[in-house]
Enzyme design. Sequence first.
Site, PDB file in Angstrom:
ATOM      1  N   HIS A 194      -2.503  12.881 -26.239  1.00  0.00           N
ATOM      2  CA  HIS A 194      -2.846  11.505 -25.852  1.00  0.00           C
ATOM      3  C   HIS A 194      -3.678  10.829 -26.942  1.00  0.00           C
ATOM      4  CE1 HIS A 194      -2.055  12.116 -21.265  1.00  0.00           C
ATOM      5  NE2 HIS A 194      -0.956  12.076 -21.986  1.00  0.00           N
ATOM      6  N   ASN A 215      -1.748  20.067 -18.355  1.00  0.00           N
ATOM      7  CA  ASN A 215      -2.166  19.192 -19.460  1.00  0.00           C
ATOM      8  C   ASN A 215      -2.387  19.975 -20.754  1.00  0.00           C
ATOM      9  OD1 ASN A 215      -2.160  16.936 -17.759  1.00  0.00           O
ATOM     10  ND2 ASN A 215      -4.216  17.423 -17.016  1.00  0.00           N
ATOM     11  N   HIS A 227       6.100  10.973 -26.717  1.00  0.00           N
ATOM     12  CA  HIS A 227       5.187  11.789 -25.911  1.00  0.00           C
ATOM     13  C   HIS A 227       5.470  13.291 -26.057  1.00  0.00           C
ATOM     14  CE1 HIS A 227       2.481  12.919 -22.699  1.00  0.00           C
ATOM     15  NE2 HIS A 227       3.461  13.557 -22.091  1.00  0.00           N
ATOM     16  N   GLU A 237      -4.888  17.330  -8.696  1.00  0.00           N
ATOM     17  CA  GLU A 237      -5.510  17.847  -9.928  1.00  0.00           C
ATOM     18  C   GLU A 237      -7.006  18.104  -9.776  1.00  0.00           C
ATOM     19  OE1 GLU A 237      -3.870  16.269 -13.657  1.00  0.00           O
ATOM     20  OE2 GLU A 237      -5.819  16.663 -14.568  1.00  0.00           O
ATOM     21  N   LYS A 268       6.625  23.471 -11.689  1.00  0.00           N
ATOM     22  CA  LYS A 268       5.894  22.217 -11.415  1.00  0.00           C
ATOM     23  C   LYS A 268       5.709  22.032  -9.913  1.00  0.00           C
ATOM     24  CE  LYS A 268       4.399  17.879 -12.531  1.00  0.00           C
ATOM     25  NZ  LYS A 268       4.330  16.803 -13.479  1.00  0.00           N
ATOM     26  N   HIS A 310      -2.284  18.218 -24.003  1.00  0.00           N
ATOM     27  CA  HIS A 310      -2.234  16.778 -23.750  1.00  0.00           C
ATOM     28  C   HIS A 310      -3.480  16.028 -24.214  1.00  0.00           C
ATOM     29  CE1 HIS A 310       1.360  17.785 -21.620  1.00  0.00           C
ATOM     30  NE2 HIS A 310       1.541  16.562 -21.174  1.00  0.00           N
ATOM     31  N   ARG A 340      -3.779  22.279 -11.391  1.00  0.00           N
ATOM     32  CA  ARG A 340      -2.823  21.319 -11.959  1.00  0.00           C
ATOM     33  C   ARG A 340      -3.198  20.907 -13.380  1.00  0.00           C
ATOM     34  NH1 ARG A 340       0.256  16.156  -9.187  1.00  0.00           N
ATOM     35  NH2 ARG A 340       1.359  15.567 -11.083  1.00  0.00           N
ATOM     36  N   ARG A 349       0.820  -1.234   0.000  1.00  0.00           N
ATOM     37  CA  ARG A 349       0.000   0.000   0.000  1.00  0.00           C
ATOM     38  C   ARG A 349       0.845   1.272   0.000  1.00  0.00           C
ATOM     39  NH1 ARG A 349      -2.750  -3.110   3.866  1.00  0.00           N
ATOM     40  NH2 ARG A 349      -4.604  -4.087   3.010  1.00  0.00           N
ATOM     41  N   GLU A 381       8.068  19.966 -23.176  1.00  0.00           N
ATOM     42  CA  GLU A 381       7.453  20.146 -21.839  1.00  0.00           C
ATOM     43  C   GLU A 381       8.012  21.401 -21.158  1.00  0.00           C
ATOM     44  OE1 GLU A 381       4.879  18.430 -20.906  1.00  0.00           O
ATOM     45  OE2 GLU A 381       5.081  16.302 -21.385  1.00  0.00           O
ATOM     46  N   LYS A 392       2.509  11.813 -10.032  1.00  0.00           N
ATOM     47  CA  LYS A 392       1.633  11.018 -10.895  1.00  0.00           C
ATOM     48  C   LYS A 392       2.391   9.772 -11.332  1.00  0.00           C
ATOM     49  CE  LYS A 392      -1.566  14.257 -13.065  1.00  0.00           C
ATOM     50  NZ  LYS A 392      -1.994  14.867 -14.342  1.00  0.00           N
TER      51      LYS A 392
END
Length: 368
Positions: A254, A247, A273, A239, A229, A250, A243, A123, A187, A145
């Site tokens: 994606h 993206n 990416h 997010e 960041k 993105h 946040r 966990r 980025e 993330k």
Amino acid sequence: MSSTRVDVAGAAPYAIHIGDGLLHDGALLAKHLRGRHALIASDEHVSPLYGDAVVAALRASRPDAQIATLVLPAGESAKTFDNFNRVIAALAEMGATRDACVHALGGGVIGDMAGFAAACWMRGIDCVQLPTTLLAMVDSSVGGKTAIDIPQGKNLVGAFHPPRAVVIDTTTLRTLPSRELRAGLAEVVKYGAIIDAGFIDWLEAHADALLAMDATALSAAIARSCTHKAAITERDPLEHGERALLNFGHTFAHAIEAEQAALNGQWGAGLNHGEAVAVGMVLAARLSTRLGMATPDDATRLTALLVRLGLPVRIPPGLDADALLARMRLDKKTAADGLRFILWDGIGRARIVRGVDESVVLQLLREG
Ligand code: NAD
Ligand code: GLY
């Protein structure tokens, strides 16, 4: 070894260390090894270059520790359940206890996948991110993330699991292929595009130095990106709001990556990416212009900078506009109230826009 430090505050604070030769700093690498078990997860390109140095540095500082290494295949197509399972199996095999630490040595693929395994083992155990691509240094290693890809989409299975520390050894960039350096620059440009217009001025002035791998320029770009960041993710770690600005581009990126993967039968085919993000940012800027939010000059300026940095700015041929739109509807950034985009009012002024008319998006995708 001189280094710069950026602190990330919040419920689970940590530091980002940026400097030359930090992978040899055993005390720094061992600082977050609370127990006896360290797993160094890396990929087949990075491990032969830097794996031994990390093991030696850790061993010198913690001779009592049990240090295991795991070398996974490289690239986006390796960001799978199977390889995630291999990280879990390696932790199980060494009998890793709850105070164990995973050191993720590599680019965003290793960072996301090993970070996710650290989030899941018992966990949640500690993870120290040791990013070796520019993209991972300025983005994926910071903010917690973690994820893997599944055929339905990128990063659809994952967890928020902040690292205990991020250790950026800028000398590792010397072996990075130039295509990957450029992908990372996409980025970097993103931070300027969303919140720091002055950074775009700086990037325009330093584009040649960055492409020439000038160490001073690269370190400055990394530190400024990490500062942004860190600030955004400490204010909004999960997010729920701000946040999402990270993206920018993105949703398009994606969809491009997923559609390329579907056509080629594996993730990572075609644009990588960072390249897909470059195309996506230009599409987001053009969409903003089309919706009357920004002037065409802003989109033109962003496009020119990305072209100068050797990045693609158009959708690759062969990708169908309707198929891309269908992918965008599936993206996890799509809310129940329709397509949600990160758009801008101009350079440095991004915001979330909900309920964007699909026909406008489709027209843009058809134009490429
Ligand atoms: P990557 O991890 O696939 O690395 C790119 C290539 O460079 C690989 O072949 C790798 O082996 C090689 N490489 C890495 N470091 C090297 C070095 N120093 N010298 C020589 N070769 C080296 O790709 P990436 O661009 O680093 O990361 C992309 C991934 O990051 C994507 O999966 C993306 O979804 C994810 N990402 C995550 C976040 C996040 O917040 N978690 C943010 C952005 C991107
Ligand atoms: N790269 C997007 C984020 O970290 O939220």
